[in-house]
Design a protein around this motif. Structure first.
Motif, PDB file in Angstrom:
ATOM      1  N   TYR A  56     -15.283  -0.954   0.402  1.00  0.00           N
ATOM      2  CA  TYR A  56     -13.982  -0.472   0.611  1.00  0.00           C
ATOM      3  C   TYR A  56     -12.763  -1.337   0.730  1.00  0.00           C
ATOM      4  CZ  TYR A  56     -16.438   4.083   0.722  1.00  0.00           C
ATOM      5  OH  TYR A  56     -17.197   5.038   0.394  1.00  0.00           O
ATOM      6  N   GLY A  57     -13.011  -2.914   0.650  1.00  0.00           N
ATOM      7  CA  GLY A  57     -12.248  -3.824   1.027  1.00  0.00           C
ATOM      8  C   GLY A  57     -11.003  -3.922   0.245  1.00  0.00           C
ATOM      9  N   PRO A  58     -11.111  -3.659  -1.261  1.00  0.00           N
ATOM     10  CA  PRO A  58      -9.531  -3.345  -1.879  1.00  0.00           C
ATOM     11  C   PRO A  58      -8.776  -2.458  -1.257  1.00  0.00           C
ATOM     12  CG  PRO A  58     -11.534  -3.735  -3.319  1.00  0.00           C
ATOM     13  CD  PRO A  58     -12.186  -3.559  -1.980  1.00  0.00           C
ATOM     14  N   ASN A  59      -9.508  -1.308  -0.914  1.00  0.00           N
ATOM     15  CA  ASN A  59      -8.657  -0.227  -0.377  1.00  0.00           C
ATOM     16  C   ASN A  59      -7.811  -0.568   0.790  1.00  0.00           C
ATOM     17  OD1 ASN A  59      -9.363   1.441  -2.601  1.00  0.00           O
ATOM     18  ND2 ASN A  59     -11.192   2.354  -1.441  1.00  0.00           N
ATOM     19  N   TYR A  60      -8.836  -1.207   1.622  1.00  0.00           N
ATOM     20  CA  TYR A  60      -7.996  -1.764   2.997  1.00  0.00           C
ATOM     21  C   TYR A  60      -7.111  -2.792   2.655  1.00  0.00           C
ATOM     22  CZ  TYR A  60     -12.245   0.568   5.143  1.00  0.00           C
ATOM     23  OH  TYR A  60     -12.803   1.801   5.232  1.00  0.00           O
ATOM     24  N   LEU A  61      -7.170  -3.707   1.707  1.00  0.00           N
ATOM     25  CA  LEU A  61      -6.219  -4.600   1.424  1.00  0.00           C
ATOM     26  C   LEU A  61      -4.752  -3.959   0.975  1.00  0.00           C
ATOM     27  CD1 LEU A  61      -5.617  -7.535   0.665  1.00  0.00           C
ATOM     28  CD2 LEU A  61      -6.564  -7.418  -1.411  1.00  0.00           C
ATOM     29  N   ALA A  62      -5.051  -2.812   0.133  1.00  0.00           N
ATOM     30  CA  ALA A  62      -3.657  -1.877  -0.419  1.00  0.00           C
ATOM     31  C   ALA A  62      -3.118  -1.276   0.652  1.00  0.00           C
ATOM     32  CB  ALA A  62      -4.134  -1.062  -1.504  1.00  0.00           C
ATOM     33  N   TYR A  63      -3.952  -0.758   1.719  1.00  0.00           N
ATOM     34  CA  TYR A  63      -3.396  -0.264   2.852  1.00  0.00           C
ATOM     35  C   TYR A  63      -2.514  -1.360   3.730  1.00  0.00           C
ATOM     36  CZ  TYR A  63      -3.135   0.855   7.687  1.00  0.00           C
ATOM     37  OH  TYR A  63      -2.778   1.424   9.120  1.00  0.00           O
ATOM     38  N   PHE A  64      -3.073  -2.293   3.719  1.00  0.00           N
ATOM     39  CA  PHE A  64      -2.340  -3.522   4.701  1.00  0.00           C
ATOM     40  C   PHE A  64      -1.185  -4.045   4.013  1.00  0.00           C
ATOM     41  CE2 PHE A  64      -6.471  -3.913   7.299  1.00  0.00           C
ATOM     42  CZ  PHE A  64      -5.969  -3.688   8.577  1.00  0.00           C
ATOM     43  N   GLY A  65      -1.299  -4.022   2.732  1.00  0.00           N
ATOM     44  CA  GLY A  65      -0.092  -4.633   1.971  1.00  0.00           C
ATOM     45  C   GLY A  65       0.939  -3.801   2.007  1.00  0.00           C
ATOM     46  N   SER A  66       0.550  -2.266   1.766  1.00  0.00           N
ATOM     47  CA  SER A  66       1.493  -1.140   1.753  1.00  0.00           C
ATOM     48  C   SER A  66       2.339  -1.138   3.226  1.00  0.00           C
ATOM     49  CB  SER A  66       1.082   0.125   1.281  1.00  0.00           C
ATOM     50  OG  SER A  66       0.463   0.095   0.081  1.00  0.00           O
ATOM     51  N   PHE A  67       1.322  -1.216   4.370  1.00  0.00           N
ATOM     52  CA  PHE A  67       1.986  -1.326   5.551  1.00  0.00           C
ATOM     53  C   PHE A  67       2.556  -2.320   5.923  1.00  0.00           C
ATOM     54  CE2 PHE A  67       1.926  -1.221  10.256  1.00  0.00           C
ATOM     55  CZ  PHE A  67       1.956   0.071  10.633  1.00  0.00           C
ATOM     56  N   TYR A 127       0.811   3.256  -2.558  1.00  0.00           N
ATOM     57  CA  TYR A 127      -0.484   2.900  -1.792  1.00  0.00           C
ATOM     58  C   TYR A 127      -1.979   3.409  -2.726  1.00  0.00           C
ATOM     59  CZ  TYR A 127      -4.575   3.584   0.926  1.00  0.00           C
ATOM     60  OH  TYR A 127      -5.985   3.714   1.397  1.00  0.00           O
ATOM     61  N   GLN A 128      -1.643   4.887  -2.779  1.00  0.00           N
ATOM     62  CA  GLN A 128      -2.670   5.601  -3.611  1.00  0.00           C
ATOM     63  C   GLN A 128      -2.961   4.949  -4.950  1.00  0.00           C
ATOM     64  OE1 GLN A 128      -1.635   9.662  -3.467  1.00  0.00           O
ATOM     65  NE2 GLN A 128      -2.017  10.017  -1.297  1.00  0.00           N
ATOM     66  N   LEU A 129      -2.033   4.410  -5.711  1.00  0.00           N
ATOM     67  CA  LEU A 129      -2.187   4.001  -6.995  1.00  0.00           C
ATOM     68  C   LEU A 129      -2.722   2.766  -6.853  1.00  0.00           C
ATOM     69  CD1 LEU A 129       1.460   4.712  -8.653  1.00  0.00           C
ATOM     70  CD2 LEU A 129      -0.789   5.956  -9.043  1.00  0.00           C
ATOM     71  N   THR A 130      -2.342   1.719  -6.050  1.00  0.00           N
ATOM     72  CA  THR A 130      -2.923   0.358  -5.873  1.00  0.00           C
ATOM     73  C   THR A 130      -4.201   0.497  -5.308  1.00  0.00           C
ATOM     74  OG1 THR A 130      -1.508   0.025  -3.984  1.00  0.00           O
ATOM     75  CG2 THR A 130      -0.657  -0.590  -5.880  1.00  0.00           C
ATOM     76  N   SER A 131      -4.696   1.314  -4.515  1.00  0.00           N
ATOM     77  CA  SER A 131      -6.206   1.481  -3.953  1.00  0.00           C
ATOM     78  C   SER A 131      -7.204   1.751  -5.007  1.00  0.00           C
ATOM     79  CB  SER A 131      -6.065   2.521  -2.776  1.00  0.00           C
ATOM     80  OG  SER A 131      -5.963   3.855  -3.479  1.00  0.00           O
ATOM     81  N   GLU A 132      -6.788   2.180  -6.132  1.00  0.00           N
ATOM     82  CA  GLU A 132      -7.765   2.418  -7.187  1.00  0.00           C
ATOM     83  C   GLU A 132      -8.065   1.153  -8.046  1.00  0.00           C
ATOM     84  OE1 GLU A 132      -6.053   5.416  -9.728  1.00  0.00           O
ATOM     85  OE2 GLU A 132      -5.901   6.908  -8.121  1.00  0.00           O
ATOM     86  N   PHE A 133      -7.586   0.004  -7.650  1.00  0.00           N
ATOM     87  CA  PHE A 133      -7.730  -1.219  -8.429  1.00  0.00           C
ATOM     88  C   PHE A 133      -9.273  -1.573  -8.324  1.00  0.00           C
ATOM     89  CE2 PHE A 133      -3.362  -3.228  -7.753  1.00  0.00           C
ATOM     90  CZ  PHE A 133      -2.863  -2.361  -8.533  1.00  0.00           C
ATOM     91  N   ALA A 134     -10.010  -1.232  -7.355  1.00  0.00           N
ATOM     92  CA  ALA A 134     -11.373  -1.385  -7.155  1.00  0.00           C
ATOM     93  C   ALA A 134     -12.130  -0.959  -8.374  1.00  0.00           C
ATOM     94  CB  ALA A 134     -12.133  -1.391  -5.730  1.00  0.00           C
ATOM     95  N   GLU A 135     -11.605   0.622  -8.753  1.00  0.00           N
ATOM     96  CA  GLU A 135     -12.423   1.107  -9.661  1.00  0.00           C
ATOM     97  C   GLU A 135     -12.243   0.842 -11.131  1.00  0.00           C
ATOM     98  OE1 GLU A 135     -11.022   5.141  -9.022  1.00  0.00           O
ATOM     99  OE2 GLU A 135     -12.039   5.053  -7.032  1.00  0.00           O
ATOM    100  N   LYS A 136     -11.435  -0.522 -11.244  1.00  0.00           N
ATOM    101  CA  LYS A 136     -10.986  -1.163 -12.694  1.00  0.00           C
ATOM    102  C   LYS A 136     -10.231   0.222 -13.479  1.00  0.00           C
ATOM    103  CE  LYS A 136     -12.350  -5.005 -11.613  1.00  0.00           C
ATOM    104  NZ  LYS A 136     -11.522  -6.280 -11.373  1.00  0.00           N
ATOM    105  N   SER A 137      -9.349   0.763 -12.966  1.00  0.00           N
ATOM    106  CA  SER A 137      -8.789   1.938 -13.849  1.00  0.00           C
ATOM    107  C   SER A 137      -7.933   1.222 -14.950  1.00  0.00           C
ATOM    108  CB  SER A 137      -7.940   3.045 -12.955  1.00  0.00           C
ATOM    109  OG  SER A 137      -6.856   2.167 -12.259  1.00  0.00           O
ATOM    110  N   HIS A 138      -7.630   2.141 -15.763  1.00  0.00           N
ATOM    111  CA  HIS A 138      -7.041   1.946 -16.973  1.00  0.00           C
ATOM    112  C   HIS A 138      -5.303   1.752 -16.800  1.00  0.00           C
ATOM    113  CE1 HIS A 138     -10.492   1.552 -19.513  1.00  0.00           C
ATOM    114  NE2 HIS A 138     -10.916   2.801 -18.975  1.00  0.00           N
ATOM    115  N   ASN A 139      -4.996   2.180 -15.651  1.00  0.00           N
ATOM    116  CA  ASN A 139      -3.590   2.408 -15.374  1.00  0.00           C
ATOM    117  C   ASN A 139      -3.296   1.526 -14.227  1.00  0.00           C
ATOM    118  OD1 ASN A 139      -4.831   3.705 -13.357  1.00  0.00           O
ATOM    119  ND2 ASN A 139      -3.506   5.206 -13.067  1.00  0.00           N
ATOM    120  N   GLU A 140      -3.707   0.430 -14.320  1.00  0.00           N
ATOM    121  CA  GLU A 140      -3.217  -0.652 -13.218  1.00  0.00           C
ATOM    122  C   GLU A 140      -1.980  -1.204 -13.527  1.00  0.00           C
ATOM    123  OE1 GLU A 140      -6.015  -3.992 -12.979  1.00  0.00           O
ATOM    124  OE2 GLU A 140      -7.487  -2.771 -12.051  1.00  0.00           O
ATOM    125  N   ILE A 141      -1.667  -1.549 -14.502  1.00  0.00           N
ATOM    126  CA  ILE A 141      -0.223  -2.159 -14.761  1.00  0.00           C
ATOM    127  C   ILE A 141       0.931  -0.949 -14.623  1.00  0.00           C
ATOM    128  CG2 ILE A 141       1.413  -2.779 -16.756  1.00  0.00           C
ATOM    129  CD1 ILE A 141      -1.143  -3.725 -18.196  1.00  0.00           C
TER     130      ILE A 141
END
Length: 268
Positions: A73-84, A126-140
């Motif tokens: 869950y590292g990318p999720n925590y990275l998104a959390y710390f970035g948003s915080f 944060y919820q949108l950027t925490s999905e980067f680990a899943e390689k979603s199609h809506n990253e941009i």
């Protein structure tokens, strides 16, 4: 009859809306601190609910190693710390801004509410950027929404500063006014987030393949930029003062030389 006319005139003045009328600075700061605290709390609630591995999954998939389970869950925590960090730095800028403000106006309060409205959208970012680990199609799209939220949250803070400068004798401390000690640094600090978020937005449009790297780089650069900003502004102000002092010395020397010359020499 005369007393009734005076009371009616007073009531009309009371309920007339003027944007330049004073507003309680303490109430504005208290309301803002409450919004920032709630938004920061919402971020950690998302971590506790969605990004903590199940004990059975830890035992079966990771052989009881909690650290290996958390690393997934590292990318999720990275998104959390970035948003915080974003919320913390925006609160810091807000605190610095109202530290220099001696009297708030209704227009400043309205701009502050608009800024807080976009601050409340940071958990969505944060919820949108925490999905980067899943390689979603809506990253941009997620990155652009995050940049837009950050841009408007910070640009309204810049608008508060601009509004305070328009009536600086009543709203700002002397050292924060035009030409004051902290004016240049405060201007640069308030302009940092709007410029960086707007630049990241356009870079993701041009370089869509590197959108995630650009977004994470933006989150890493901004905290260090705040640390380096004061040093840069200090050096720039020192250089400007030295150049101006040299030019003044040249003018003084020329005036002294002209004063030493005789009238005939000056005419020739």
């Amino acid at each position: 009859g005369q007393r009734g006319d005076e009371e009616e005139h007073h009531s009309l003045e009371t309920f007339t809306f003027y944007l330049s009328e004073p507003l309680s600075k303490e109430r504005v700061e208290a309301f803002s601190d409450g919004v920032y605290a709630i938004v920061a709390t919402l971020l950690i609630l998302d971590i506790c609910e969605d990004n903590v591995p199940d004990p059975r999954e830890v035992e079966e998939k990771f052989h009881g190693s909690l650290l290996e389970a958390l690393s997934e869950y590292g990318p999720n925590y990275l998104a959390y710390f970035g948003s915080f960090v974003t919320i913390g730095l925006l609160w810091f800028v807000h605190h610095s801004l109202f530290l220099y403000v001696t009297k708030a106006t209704r227009l400043m309060g309205l701009l502050n509410i608009l800024s807080l409205a976009f601050i409340g959208g940071l958990p969505l970012a944060y919820q949108l950027t925490s999905e980067f680990a899943e390689k979603s199609h809506n990253e941009i799209e997620a990155i652009q929404v995050s940049c837009v939220i950050t841009f408007f949250a910070s640009i309204f803070q810049f608008a508060i500063w601009t509004t305070a400068l328009l009536n600086e004798e009543e709203t700002l401390h002397p050292f924060a006014r035009y030409g004051g000690k902290e004016h240049a640094f405060m201007f640069a600090k308030l302009a940092l987030y709007p410029c960086v978020s707007l630049g990241a937005f356009f870079l993701t449009c041009l370089l869509s393949e590197f959108s995630t790297a650009i977004f994470h780089l933006m989150q890493i650069i901004i905290p260090f930029a705040f640390l380096a900003l004061r040093i840069f502004v200090r050096i720039s102000l020192t250089a400007i003062k030295s150049v101006m002092s040299l030019s003044r010395r040249k003018v003084v020397l020329l005036e002294e030389e002209e004063a030493c010359l005789s009238p005939n020499e000056t005419l020739s």
